[in-house]
Design an enzyme around this catalytic site. Sequence first.
Site, PDB file in Angstrom:
ATOM      1  N   GLU A   1      15.299  10.414   0.658  1.00  0.00           N
ATOM      2  CA  GLU A   1      14.742   9.316   1.447  1.00  0.00           C
ATOM      3  C   GLU A   1      14.887   9.647   2.933  1.00  0.00           C
ATOM      4  O   GLU A   1      15.816  10.346   3.340  1.00  0.00           O
ATOM      5  CB  GLU A   1      15.462   8.002   1.116  1.00  0.00           C
TER       6      GLU A   1
ATOM      7  N   ARG B   1      -9.741  11.649   1.596  1.00  0.00           N
ATOM      8  CA  ARG B   1     -10.813  12.005   0.654  1.00  0.00           C
ATOM      9  C   ARG B   1     -10.996  10.986  -0.457  1.00  0.00           C
ATOM     10  O   ARG B   1     -12.026  10.961  -1.108  1.00  0.00           O
ATOM     11  CB  ARG B   1     -10.564  13.404   0.074  1.00  0.00           C
ATOM     12  N   GLN B   2      -9.980  10.136  -0.693  1.00  0.00           N
ATOM     13  CA  GLN B   2     -10.164   9.045  -1.674  1.00  0.00           C
ATOM     14  C   GLN B   2     -10.685   7.853  -0.870  1.00  0.00           C
ATOM     15  O   GLN B   2      -9.981   6.886  -0.604  1.00  0.00           O
ATOM     16  CB  GLN B   2      -8.844   8.727  -2.391  1.00  0.00           C
TER      17      GLN B   2
ATOM     18  N   HIS C   1     -12.292  12.764   7.388  1.00  0.00           N
ATOM     19  CA  HIS C   1     -13.295  13.174   6.399  1.00  0.00           C
ATOM     20  C   HIS C   1     -14.484  12.210   6.380  1.00  0.00           C
ATOM     21  O   HIS C   1     -15.635  12.636   6.455  1.00  0.00           O
ATOM     22  CB  HIS C   1     -12.619  13.235   5.026  1.00  0.00           C
TER      23      HIS C   1
ATOM     24  N   ASP D   1     -21.188  22.419   2.862  1.00  0.00           N
ATOM     25  CA  ASP D   1     -21.754  21.326   2.062  1.00  0.00           C
ATOM     26  C   ASP D   1     -22.425  20.334   3.008  1.00  0.00           C
ATOM     27  O   ASP D   1     -22.347  20.459   4.235  1.00  0.00           O
ATOM     28  CB  ASP D   1     -20.681  20.644   1.198  1.00  0.00           C
TER      29      ASP D   1
ATOM     30  N   LYS E   1     -23.280  21.930  -2.265  1.00  0.00           N
ATOM     31  CA  LYS E   1     -22.097  22.219  -3.088  1.00  0.00           C
ATOM     32  C   LYS E   1     -21.955  21.185  -4.201  1.00  0.00           C
ATOM     33  O   LYS E   1     -22.157  19.999  -3.981  1.00  0.00           O
ATOM     34  CB  LYS E   1     -20.863  22.180  -2.178  1.00  0.00           C
TER      35      LYS E   1
ATOM     36  N   ASP F   1     -15.799  23.697   8.468  1.00  0.00           N
ATOM     37  CA  ASP F   1     -15.558  22.556   7.582  1.00  0.00           C
ATOM     38  C   ASP F   1     -14.507  21.645   8.218  1.00  0.00           C
ATOM     39  O   ASP F   1     -13.811  22.062   9.141  1.00  0.00           O
ATOM     40  CB  ASP F   1     -15.066  23.054   6.214  1.00  0.00           C
TER      41      ASP F   1
END
Length: 315
Positions: free
Chosen positions: A36, A113-114, A146, A184, A207, A233
């Site tokens: 922790e 990215r999520q 992103h 991409d 991509k 990228d």
Amino acid sequence: MVVLSGSNARLLAEQLATSLNWDHHSLETRRFPDTEGYIRIPSETIEAVRTQPVVLVSNTFPDSGIVETLLMLEAINDARSGNMDNLRNIGPQEMNDVGPGILLAIPYFGYSRQDKRFKPGEAISARAIANLLASRCDGIIVFDIHEPTVLNGLSVPVAFTSAMPELAQHLQDHVKPDFILSPDKGAILRASEVAEAIGCQFSYLEKTRIDAHTITHKAKDLDVDGKIVAIVDDMIATGGTICRAADALRSQGAIEVHAACSHGLFTGGAIARLVRYVDGVHSTSSLPNPRDVISGGPALARGVFELFEQLEWEM
Ligand code: R5P
């Protein structure tokens, strides 16, 4: 004014402080034996935190970075609002509230990215993290995120900044590319900005990601025969995207291939894999990494200026 940092973005915090000509203070960070985290604002920094607006530079990557960022924001909020009470009775236990003045600069926004719910029941992780952080600061600066739209509608203003101008300058000085490739569709905007700044040709690949480790690129005629190409990228993680794109470029006659990104995550032996496919790997300092050759300080500084203006704070 002061730039603060914990354990995961110290170099970039120093670069930002240099760009702004502000002081940089490190917060004390350590880990308990059970892993922790512990953070503390050193006594000599408390006054600086209370007398001027502060910019905390911290990454939300890896997961421990999220906790550390939250703990640092908590401590800074307590110090600025005057909650100083402590069991050892050290120093004044209470002080006046000095009001708003906390900006959070996130060089690499982990979980970005999520950014959508791909299947029912999923958490939109990027939003969950952003809401938590926004509840503890007065504004956020993000660096080549992103998907910027995931931060729409937060409770505090957000400045989106980018290191593409510095990345373009670096490529021009050290690589002299004839051609910039976006691996991409998602990187088209960033990569085309680099091509425009350098004044060279540009194209992109289509991509398809099968899974985290498998990628296919749709064959496309690229005018790269005899040329030096840089693939640009936002991030390089496993390196799979870059390796596949480099293959496509070599098979069409490129004589030199370089990979450049804002965020060098380089997970699971990515560098060892990449050097078999490309002639050079170039990254910014957003994350500590062995290919950090481009300072992210100027990009973050532009974001800080933007937020000061939006919030009508004086420099
Ligand atoms: C995806 O859309 C991103 O822009 C990057 O292309 C991707 O995350 C890179 O990941 P990897 O290096 O694992 O292929």
